[in-house]
Design a protein around this motif. Structure first.
Motif, PDB file in Angstrom:
ATOM      1  N   GLU A 231       0.755  -0.940   0.077  1.00  0.00           N
ATOM      2  CA  GLU A 231       0.426  -0.046  -0.334  1.00  0.00           C
ATOM      3  C   GLU A 231       0.876   1.263   0.067  1.00  0.00           C
ATOM      4  O   GLU A 231       2.034   0.744   0.734  1.00  0.00           O
ATOM      5  CB  GLU A 231      -0.957   0.161   1.548  1.00  0.00           C
ATOM      6  CG  GLU A 231      -1.914  -1.420   0.760  1.00  0.00           C
ATOM      7  CD  GLU A 231      -2.764  -1.388   2.501  1.00  0.00           C
ATOM      8  OE1 GLU A 231      -2.403  -0.326   3.539  1.00  0.00           O
ATOM      9  OE2 GLU A 231      -3.562  -2.112   2.587  1.00  0.00           O
ATOM     10  N   VAL A 232       0.611   2.017  -1.007  1.00  0.00           N
ATOM     11  CA  VAL A 232       1.161   3.133  -0.881  1.00  0.00           C
ATOM     12  C   VAL A 232      -0.063   4.688  -0.311  1.00  0.00           C
ATOM     13  O   VAL A 232      -0.575   4.549  -1.005  1.00  0.00           O
ATOM     14  CB  VAL A 232       1.487   3.594  -2.658  1.00  0.00           C
ATOM     15  CG1 VAL A 232       2.376   4.776  -3.023  1.00  0.00           C
ATOM     16  CG2 VAL A 232       1.996   2.472  -2.816  1.00  0.00           C
ATOM     17  N   LEU A 233       0.962   5.447   0.484  1.00  0.00           N
ATOM     18  CA  LEU A 233       0.233   6.253   0.988  1.00  0.00           C
ATOM     19  C   LEU A 233       0.388   7.519   0.321  1.00  0.00           C
ATOM     20  O   LEU A 233       1.210   7.995  -0.174  1.00  0.00           O
ATOM     21  CB  LEU A 233       0.962   6.273   2.912  1.00  0.00           C
ATOM     22  CG  LEU A 233       0.016   5.251   3.142  1.00  0.00           C
ATOM     23  CD1 LEU A 233       0.623   5.435   5.381  1.00  0.00           C
ATOM     24  CD2 LEU A 233      -1.354   4.656   3.342  1.00  0.00           C
ATOM     25  N   ASP A 234      -1.100   8.678   1.047  1.00  0.00           N
ATOM     26  CA  ASP A 234      -0.825   9.873   0.319  1.00  0.00           C
ATOM     27  C   ASP A 234       0.252  10.612   0.891  1.00  0.00           C
ATOM     28  O   ASP A 234       0.373  10.748   2.105  1.00  0.00           O
ATOM     29  CB  ASP A 234      -2.186  10.142   0.458  1.00  0.00           C
ATOM     30  CG  ASP A 234      -2.665  11.776  -0.201  1.00  0.00           C
ATOM     31  OD1 ASP A 234      -1.576  12.608  -0.873  1.00  0.00           O
ATOM     32  OD2 ASP A 234      -3.825  11.794  -0.609  1.00  0.00           O
ATOM     33  N   THR A 235       0.288  11.545   0.201  1.00  0.00           N
ATOM     34  CA  THR A 235       2.051  12.409   0.624  1.00  0.00           C
ATOM     35  C   THR A 235       1.694  13.544   1.348  1.00  0.00           C
ATOM     36  O   THR A 235       2.638  14.307   2.161  1.00  0.00           O
ATOM     37  CB  THR A 235       2.921  12.879  -0.491  1.00  0.00           C
ATOM     38  OG1 THR A 235       2.075  13.660  -0.970  1.00  0.00           O
ATOM     39  CG2 THR A 235       3.513  11.472  -1.358  1.00  0.00           C
ATOM     40  N   ASP A 236      -0.147  14.044   1.847  1.00  0.00           N
ATOM     41  CA  ASP A 236      -0.302  15.092   2.104  1.00  0.00           C
ATOM     42  C   ASP A 236      -0.566  14.935   3.898  1.00  0.00           C
ATOM     43  O   ASP A 236      -1.214  15.569   5.079  1.00  0.00           O
ATOM     44  CB  ASP A 236      -1.916  15.460   1.769  1.00  0.00           C
ATOM     45  CG  ASP A 236      -2.808  14.193   2.169  1.00  0.00           C
ATOM     46  OD1 ASP A 236      -3.009  13.009   2.565  1.00  0.00           O
ATOM     47  OD2 ASP A 236      -4.049  14.017   1.856  1.00  0.00           O
ATOM     48  N   GLY A 237       0.295  13.291   4.614  1.00  0.00           N
ATOM     49  CA  GLY A 237      -0.027  13.128   5.426  1.00  0.00           C
ATOM     50  C   GLY A 237      -1.401  12.453   5.977  1.00  0.00           C
ATOM     51  O   GLY A 237      -1.820  11.972   7.389  1.00  0.00           O
ATOM     52  N   SER A 238      -2.394  12.267   5.519  1.00  0.00           N
ATOM     53  CA  SER A 238      -3.610  11.702   6.107  1.00  0.00           C
ATOM     54  C   SER A 238      -3.918  10.717   6.121  1.00  0.00           C
ATOM     55  O   SER A 238      -4.582  10.136   6.976  1.00  0.00           O
ATOM     56  CB  SER A 238      -4.855  12.044   5.038  1.00  0.00           C
ATOM     57  OG  SER A 238      -4.212  11.496   4.182  1.00  0.00           O
TER      58      SER A 238
END
Length: 660
Positions: A231-238
């Motif tokens: 899983e790749v997470l959003d870079t906005d910290g959400s």
């Protein structure tokens, strides 16, 4: 009737001649000429007269049933059926009915390039011109307003769904049932899905039109997606997942990553890997739908009512506004910026309103029969069926010829004359046939789309002409010999000269040149003003290795396989290997071929033989040829080649009336 010599000889061969009784003779005539037995009144009239006279035969040939038989005879003679000769792959066929819940759209193979998967239409619930109301997936769409069109007016997606080719999508209001979960936000707040999967929560349209939330994750049962476990997470910290990727891909891994779906399109890249402005492709794993628009009635409409059309198909451009690539070629159905054109002319339907392709094919099939019917009905010289520029069209053909974009991708047909000279018949009027005169290049049935498509190559056209009108077939002589395999003659590309092949092709090739101005595998007339004998642009492309010349030189010699080919680059293919005499055949067209054959008497003799077989149900025997063939052929010519006069003479012969 035949001269006394033939009658005397016939009597000597078959004496005493037994003829059928009056009633049976009348029955034969009625069945052969009208396709039905006589009526009671017709029997009574014949008995009262005591014989069937020439006047009776002529009267039968004035009935409409006789002309139906004439059309059927020529349908069989010409093999007028292109149903299996015109390939319709469905790429320009619209689905839907144009209603408020089922807009017209391309849903076949084309929809993969337009929307991301086969069989997909647009969003029937969101108008393209106001694409932010309603919103289908507000939790995952831009917080600001969506953009309905790009800066040059190309429609952009208004909603999306995850493609179940890659994803498994489970309804979130089920298992266990909780009807209060009606949105993705509620699914998160009620703990049905982790908050990190919010972007992979898809509001999917149900059959009743309602939207229900589904969680869509890479399907472990699909070989193309099972390995996408990282899983790749959003870079906005959400903390929200935006991609799934392969943890350890290799160079042979077919699919390494799937990103979250959105209304953003991907730009196609050129050969160097640079994106091309305005040349869009759908995002992998996503079905990206544009909205609908209202448009005037399409050309096939019988009501004239306005219809709903998907915004991509509703466009009327002639070229991509970004790349300037043409929309007037078959590529239109894969280009998001093209559409179906004015009045939907580049597309067609096959539904309860109309089956456009079938109606066109049926009309193409009927045209040669109507040409033959008109020649026989007017008692013109029979071989006018091979030379007359006169023809007929109905609604489907009128629309097709007057609007060149119609049939694009399925048919390659030239308008038979200038648009202003074509009768205007609404598409829906399939039974309304109007007469008109084609251009001077046309030659009876031999240049109709039916003949050209049914016999798609010059060689096939020659073969059918010889078989149907000269009663000849091509076969090598009994003493033909094939040269040894190592003989250089076997490598001759010109079949008229190649050893073993030249037995037939020495005749086939120069005769085929009469159709040299008609493209093969289509009914396109290669007008010299647009298709000159030599095109320097095509030669330059060929010399540079660009053998397609951007699809502009398909009718020209673009590759060399021998010395003649090398010296013919950029020349129209039909001129390759031609002698000066054969080039005259190209210029003269099929009319010249018919004129030459009329000088030999073979057309008359073959017609006699074919009509004999039609009415007697068998070919002429050798003795019958000796007794009847030449006299009937000579009388046929003397009578001005009138078809009805030939039939009249034949059915009054002793041979026709004899009991076999």
């Amino acid at each position: 009737m035949l001269g006394s010599t033939a009658a005397l000889a016939d009597g000597e061969v078959c004496a005493p001649v037994s003829k059928v009784p009056l009633e049976r003779h009348l029955r034969q005539l009625s069945l052969d000429l009208l396709g039905r037995p006589p009526t009671y009144e017709e029997y009574q009239a014949a008995r009262a007269k005591g014989e069937v006279t020439v006047e009776d035969v002529r009267a039968l040939m004035q009935k409409e049933e006789f002309y139906s038989r004439v059309r059927a005879y020529h349908r069989a003679l010409l093999w007028s059926n292109v149903s299996s000769s015109v390939n319709n792959n469905g790429n320009s066929r619209l689905s839907g009915v144009g209603s408020t819940t089922d807009a017209y759209s391309l849903r076949g193979n084309s929809s993969r390039q337009l929307r991301g998967a086969n069989g997909q239409g647009c969003d029937n619930f969101i108008p393209q011109d106001s694409c932010n109301s309603p919103r289908q997936d507000p939790h995952a769409e831009p917080t600001t307003a969506k953009t309905c069109y790009d800066t040059r007016g190309v429609p952009l997606p208004v909603s999306w769904d995850y493609d179940t080719t890659y994803y498994r999508c489970d309804r979130l209001d089920q298992n266990p049932t909780d009807a209060t979960i009606t949105s993705c936000e509620l699914a998160v707040s009620k703990g049905r899905i982790p908050a990190k999967y919010l972007y992979f929560c898809d509001m999917r349209r149900q059959s009743n039109g309602t939207l229900l939330p589904h969680l869509c994750l890479p399907d472990p049962a699909k070989t193309n997606a099972a390995a996408l476990s990282e899983e790749v997470l959003d870079t906005d910290g959400s903390g929200r997942v935006v991609s799934f990727k392969h943890p350890s891909p290799t160079s042979s891994t077919p699919l390494t990553r799937l990103d979250r779906c959105s209304v953003d399109l991907v730009l196609r890249k050129d050969g160097r890997g640079f994106p091309i402005n305005g040349s869009y492709v759908p995002q992998n794993g996503c079905i990206q739908r544009e909205g609908y628009v209202a448009r005037p009635a399409p050309y096939w409409s019988t009501t004239g009512a306005e219809v709903r059309v998907c915004a991509i198909e509703a466009q009327t451009r002639v070229s991509n506004p970004w790349t300037m690539e043409s929309c007037t070629t078959t590529r239109f159905n894969n280009d998001r910026s093209c559409g179906c054109g004015d009045r939907m002319e580049r597309c067609e339907v096959a539904d309860a309103t109309a089956n456009v392709h079938k109606l066109r094919v049926d009309s193409i099939n009927a045209e040669p029969e109507l040409i033959a019917d008109s020649v026989v009905r007017r008692d013109e010289p029979y071989f006018n069926i091979l030379t007359t520029p006169r023809s007929f069209l109905n609604g489907p053909l009128s629309e097709l010829y007057r609007n060149p974009q119609e049939g694009l991708g399925v048919l390659s047909i030239s308008a038979p004359t200038a648009a202003e000279a074509l009768p205007v018949v609404p598409f829906a009027e399939t039974a309304t046939w109007k007469e008109y005169v084609r251009g001077p290049e046309h030659s009876g049935v031999l240049t109709t789309p039916s003949f050209l498509y049914r016999f798609p190559t010059q060689r096939a056209r020659v073969n059918q002409f010889y078989a149907a009108f000269l009663c000849k077939s091509f076969a090598p002589p009994d003493n033909a010999r094939q040269p040894a395999a190592e003989d250089a003659c076997n490598r001759e590309n010109n079949l008229a000269k190649r050893c073993g092949c030249n037995y037939c092709h020495a005749t086939i090739e120069p005769t085929g040149a009469h159709w040299g101005r008609y493209a093969e595998r289509g009914a396109l007339f290669l007008d010299p003003s647009h298709f000159p004998r030599f095109d320097p642009k095509c030669r330059d492309c060929a010399l540079s290795g660009n053998t397609t010349c951007n699809n502009e030189c398909g009718q020209y010699v673009m590759q060399a396989y021998d010395g003649d080919g090398a010296s013919s680059l950029g020349m129209l293919k039909t001129y390759l290997y031609r002698t000066a005499d054969e080039e005259q055949n190209i210029d003269g067209g099929p009319q010249l071929l018919v004129q030459r054959m009329l000088q030999t008497g073979e057309l008359e003799r073959c017609t006699v033989r074919r009509v004999w077989q039609e009415f007697l149900g068998r070919p002429m025997s050798a003795e019958e040829k000796r007794l009847y063939l030449e006299p009937l052929a000579e009388d046929f010519a003397r009578d001005g080649h009138r078809f009805k006069a030939l039939i009249e003479r034949l059915v009054m012969t002793d041979a026709y009336r004899r009991i076999d």
